[in-house]
Write a protein that holds these residues in place. Structure first.
Motif, PDB file in Angstrom:
ATOM      1  N   LEU A  99     107.105  33.368  14.700  1.00 41.43           N
ATOM      2  CA  LEU A  99     107.137  32.889  16.080  1.00 41.43           C
ATOM      3  C   LEU A  99     107.121  34.026  17.098  1.00 41.43           C
ATOM      4  O   LEU A  99     106.577  33.895  18.183  1.00 41.43           O
ATOM      5  CB  LEU A  99     108.382  32.006  16.291  1.00 41.43           C
ATOM      6  CG  LEU A  99     108.446  31.186  17.572  1.00 41.43           C
ATOM      7  CD1 LEU A  99     107.248  30.261  17.682  1.00 41.43           C
ATOM      8  CD2 LEU A  99     109.738  30.383  17.624  1.00 41.43           C
ATOM      9  N   GLY A 100     107.700  35.162  16.744  1.00 40.34           N
ATOM     10  CA  GLY A 100     107.731  36.280  17.676  1.00 40.34           C
ATOM     11  C   GLY A 100     106.652  37.311  17.453  1.00 40.34           C
ATOM     12  O   GLY A 100     106.697  38.401  18.039  1.00 40.34           O
ATOM     13  N   ALA A 101     105.668  37.014  16.614  1.00 43.47           N
ATOM     14  CA  ALA A 101     104.606  37.974  16.306  1.00 43.47           C
ATOM     15  C   ALA A 101     103.750  38.240  17.541  1.00 43.47           C
ATOM     16  O   ALA A 101     103.694  37.440  18.483  1.00 43.47           O
ATOM     17  CB  ALA A 101     103.749  37.460  15.164  1.00 43.47           C
ATOM     18  N   ALA A 102     103.054  39.363  17.522  1.00 40.19           N
ATOM     19  CA  ALA A 102     102.142  39.701  18.615  1.00 40.19           C
ATOM     20  C   ALA A 102     100.895  38.827  18.538  1.00 40.19           C
ATOM     21  O   ALA A 102     100.422  38.481  17.451  1.00 40.19           O
ATOM     22  CB  ALA A 102     101.759  41.174  18.545  1.00 40.19           C
ATOM     23  N   ASP A 103     100.369  38.457  19.701  1.00 39.05           N
ATOM     24  CA  ASP A 103      99.203  37.584  19.750  1.00 39.05           C
ATOM     25  C   ASP A 103      97.937  38.258  19.239  1.00 39.05           C
ATOM     26  O   ASP A 103      97.089  37.618  18.628  1.00 39.05           O
ATOM     27  CB  ASP A 103      98.967  37.106  21.188  1.00 39.05           C
ATOM     28  CG  ASP A 103     100.063  36.172  21.679  1.00 39.05           C
ATOM     29  OD1 ASP A 103     100.921  35.786  20.864  1.00 39.05           O
ATOM     30  OD2 ASP A 103     100.052  35.826  22.880  1.00 39.05           O
ATOM     31  N   HIS A 104      97.804  39.566  19.501  1.00 37.91           N
ATOM     32  CA  HIS A 104      96.544  40.247  19.215  1.00 37.91           C
ATOM     33  C   HIS A 104      96.576  40.972  17.877  1.00 37.91           C
ATOM     34  O   HIS A 104      96.337  42.177  17.781  1.00 37.91           O
ATOM     35  CB  HIS A 104      96.196  41.210  20.350  1.00 37.91           C
ATOM     36  CG  HIS A 104      95.731  40.519  21.588  1.00 37.91           C
ATOM     37  ND1 HIS A 104      96.581  40.206  22.638  1.00 37.91           N
ATOM     38  CD2 HIS A 104      94.513  40.029  21.936  1.00 37.91           C
ATOM     39  CE1 HIS A 104      95.899  39.583  23.584  1.00 37.91           C
ATOM     40  NE2 HIS A 104      94.646  39.463  23.181  1.00 37.91           N
ATOM     41  N   GLU A 105      96.877  40.210  16.817  1.00 38.18           N
ATOM     42  CA  GLU A 105      96.782  40.730  15.462  1.00 38.18           C
ATOM     43  C   GLU A 105      95.562  40.113  14.782  1.00 38.18           C
ATOM     44  O   GLU A 105      95.192  38.965  15.060  1.00 38.18           O
ATOM     45  CB  GLU A 105      98.045  40.396  14.665  1.00 38.18           C
ATOM     46  CG  GLU A 105      99.294  41.076  15.198  1.00 38.18           C
ATOM     47  CD  GLU A 105     100.539  40.724  14.394  1.00 38.18           C
ATOM     48  OE1 GLU A 105     100.528  39.682  13.700  1.00 38.18           O
ATOM     49  OE2 GLU A 105     101.519  41.475  14.457  1.00 38.18           O
ATOM     50  N   ARG A 106      94.946  40.865  13.888  1.00 37.06           N
ATOM     51  CA  ARG A 106      93.787  40.324  13.167  1.00 37.06           C
ATOM     52  C   ARG A 106      94.267  39.223  12.238  1.00 37.06           C
ATOM     53  O   ARG A 106      95.075  39.444  11.348  1.00 37.06           O
ATOM     54  CB  ARG A 106      93.078  41.432  12.381  1.00 37.06           C
ATOM     55  CG  ARG A 106      91.818  40.949  11.628  1.00 37.06           C
ATOM     56  CD  ARG A 106      91.021  42.115  11.099  1.00 37.06           C
ATOM     57  NE  ARG A 106      90.511  42.933  12.177  1.00 37.06           N
ATOM     58  CZ  ARG A 106      89.400  42.695  12.876  1.00 37.06           C
ATOM     59  NH1 ARG A 106      88.663  41.617  12.580  1.00 37.06           N
ATOM     60  NH2 ARG A 106      89.016  43.493  13.846  1.00 37.06           N
ATOM     61  N   ASP A 107      93.756  38.023  12.450  1.00 37.62           N
ATOM     62  CA  ASP A 107      94.208  36.876  11.691  1.00 37.62           C
ATOM     63  C   ASP A 107      93.262  35.718  11.984  1.00 37.62           C
ATOM     64  O   ASP A 107      92.554  35.709  12.996  1.00 37.62           O
ATOM     65  CB  ASP A 107      95.640  36.492  12.111  1.00 37.62           C
ATOM     66  CG  ASP A 107      96.358  35.594  11.115  1.00 37.62           C
ATOM     67  OD1 ASP A 107      95.713  35.165  10.138  1.00 37.62           O
ATOM     68  OD2 ASP A 107      97.555  35.318  11.313  1.00 37.62           O
ATOM     69  N   VAL A 108      93.262  34.731  11.103  1.00 35.08           N
ATOM     70  CA  VAL A 108      92.599  33.468  11.413  1.00 35.08           C
ATOM     71  C   VAL A 108      93.392  32.773  12.508  1.00 35.08           C
ATOM     72  O   VAL A 108      94.621  32.864  12.555  1.00 35.08           O
ATOM     73  CB  VAL A 108      92.524  32.584  10.150  1.00 35.08           C
ATOM     74  CG1 VAL A 108      91.923  31.226  10.467  1.00 35.08           C
ATOM     75  CG2 VAL A 108      91.731  33.293   9.052  1.00 35.08           C
TER      76      VAL A 108
END
Length: 498
Positions: A99-108
């Motif tokens: 929930l607190g992860a950064a938005d701009h990470e490489r991911d689907v």
């Protein structure tokens, strides 16, 4: 302050002081009878609900679906008839991050849509990619474990990720998309969405059509490189929320063109690929995308927790005229999604305002935790079972029964364990990339392979080579440049398709 509403407890009693606790004397201990303090602390302790196992970090908004073309030959669904405008909610998300992860990470990115139709809620639960890593739901939990944290180190494990991918060649198509430019969109507005699964539509003549849903961004595709994404994370971890919420507040309403790929039911028997395999796309040359309308997002939620965090999407929510398919992963998700919501939100999660249908609801569901909607919904306290003879009680509707499936081909043709071609479609995708796109693909993969044991690297490189020799050569060169990687002494062979 007489013109201000009175502060009350959750039971409605006025609160005399919200600044000081009740004590035995000026310096005495706090009294257990201070029920207002106890209530305040107790509610605070329970402000968080379990986050989603996957797609925990998300962003959403309300809007409308507009159908502009005549689809009556394909479906009786009222929300898909020409001229129809249907209110909706969209939620976008990352898959792996908490929930607190950064938005701009490489991911689907998840791409979930809830349409509040006059016949009930219809949910399309997809991603920003037309395929996924697996073709059978039996593999889902293990795959997600590789995307989450190692049980000992509590860190993400590139070794686990690539070990699993290299032993599951069906993942190659999705891995290629994830590591390409499309794997890091700048914000939700600049990416496509897909229903991903094969669904079906059926008409008033009992004819069924297989269908793929596409949602093409009208804002254009924009992406960040890994370096640009990392730089932005250093400034904000909420870039997607800021862009989506802020844009809508400014009146910049994003739109997506709604497109369908349609296959007559019995063509599935003659299709040169398995049309129900989630790791495959339908070639546009065989089944062109048809524009049928658009959706626009134009209203932000008033309360993020109530309307976005508690929003519950499930492919089991469908309406007459829309159906499923033999897609095995879809079949697994029909149970998994609704069950996850019952665990996370409660037994009656569909009655929460954001999830509640806009049409009348009548059933024989009763009791259970969080029955906050006034008891049974049959409309008569004597009608709490079915069948019954109570006048005016809800009854089944045979006229909305789906037509039977008419697949007549050899059942072994849809065997997902043997004889699958996991390389042709990744090869076709790779051949569409220009030199710059390929270079970034190689670099992104090499960056993600840092610290992975050579045996696993070589196993994955063998899959890249089977897709295209240049694919393997490019990744190998990027590995040597970034990590000084040399050919390992292990003679790895690609894992056979399962």
């Amino acid at each position: 302050m007489s013109d201000r509403p009175r502060l009350t407890t959750t039971a409605g009693a006025p609160v005399p002081s919200n600044q000081y606790s009740l004590t035995a004397g000026a310096r005495g201990p706090i009294l257990l009878e201070d029920y207002q303090l106890m209530e305040k602390i107790a509610h605070h302790n329970r402000e968080r609900i379990p986050e989603r196992i996957v797609h925990a970090k998300g962003w959403g908004a309300y809007g409308e679906l507009h159908i502009t073309e005549d689809l009556s030959r394909y479906t009786i669904a009222k929300a898909l008839q020409k001229g129809k405008v249907t209110p909706m909610l969209a939620r976008f998300s990352t898959v792996a991050g908490e929930l607190g992860a950064a938005d701009h990470e490489r991911d689907v990115r998840g791409f979930s849509l809830k349409f509040y139709t006059e016949e009930g809620n219809w949910d399309l639960v997809g991603n920003n990619t037309p395929v996924f890593f697996i073709r059978d739901p039996m593999k889902f939990a293990d795959f997600i474990h590789t995307q989450k944290r190692h049980p000992k180190t509590n860190l993400r494990s590139a070794t686990a990720m690539w070990d699993w991918w290299s032993l599951s060649p069906e993942s190659l198509h999705q891995v290629t998309i994830l590591m390409s430019d499309r794997g890091l969109p700048i914000d939700p507005m600049h990416m496509n969405g897909y229903g991903s699964h094969t669904y079906s539509l059926w008409n008033d003549r009992g004819e069924r059509y297989w269908v793929k849903f596409h949602f093409k961004t009208q804002q254009g595709h924009k992406f960040f490189t890994n370096e640009e994404g990392e730089a932005l994370i250093g400034k904000t971890r909420e870039g997607y929320q800021e862009a989506l919420f802020g844009g809508i507040e400014r009146g910049e309403f994003p739109r997506w063109t709604v497109q369908l790929q349609i296959m007559p039911e019995l063509e599935a028997d003659k299709c040169p690929f398995d049309p129900f395999d989630l790791t495959k796309v339908w070639p546009h040359s065989m089944y062109p995308c048809i524009d049928v309308g658009y959706f626009e997002l134009n209203r932000n939620a008033e309360n993020y927790f109530a309307e976005i965090e508690q929003a519950a999407f499930s492919p089991s929510n469908k309406v007459p005229g829309v159906g499923y398919s033999p897609d095995r992963v879809l079949q697994g998700r029909l149970f998994a999604y609704a069950d996850a919501h019952r665990y996370r939100l409660g037994t009656h999660y569909e009655a929460l305002p954001v999830n509640a249908p806009k049409c009348p609801v009548h059933n024989y569901v009763k009791d259970g935790a969080m029955n906050f909607f006034g008891g049974i919904t049959s409309g008569n306290p004597d009608a709490y079972y079915e069948p019954n003879s109570v006048a005016g009680s809800p009854a089944e509707v045979p006229t909305v029964a789906e037509p039977p499936l008419r697949i007549t081909g050899d059942a072994s043709r849809y065997n997902h364990r043997e004889g699958n071609d996991d390389y042709s479609q990744p090869r076709a995708l790779f051949n569409l990339f220009d030199a710059g796109q390929k270079a970034r693909l190689f670099s992104n993969i090499a960056a993600a392979m840092g610290g992975v044991p050579g045996e696993i690297v070589e196993r994955q490189l063998a899959h890249f080579k089977l897709a295209h020799p240049d694919y393997e050569a490019g990744v190998r060169a990027a590995l040597e440049k970034q990590h000084g990687y040399k050919v390992d002494t292990v003679s790895a062979q690609p894992a056979a398709a399962e």
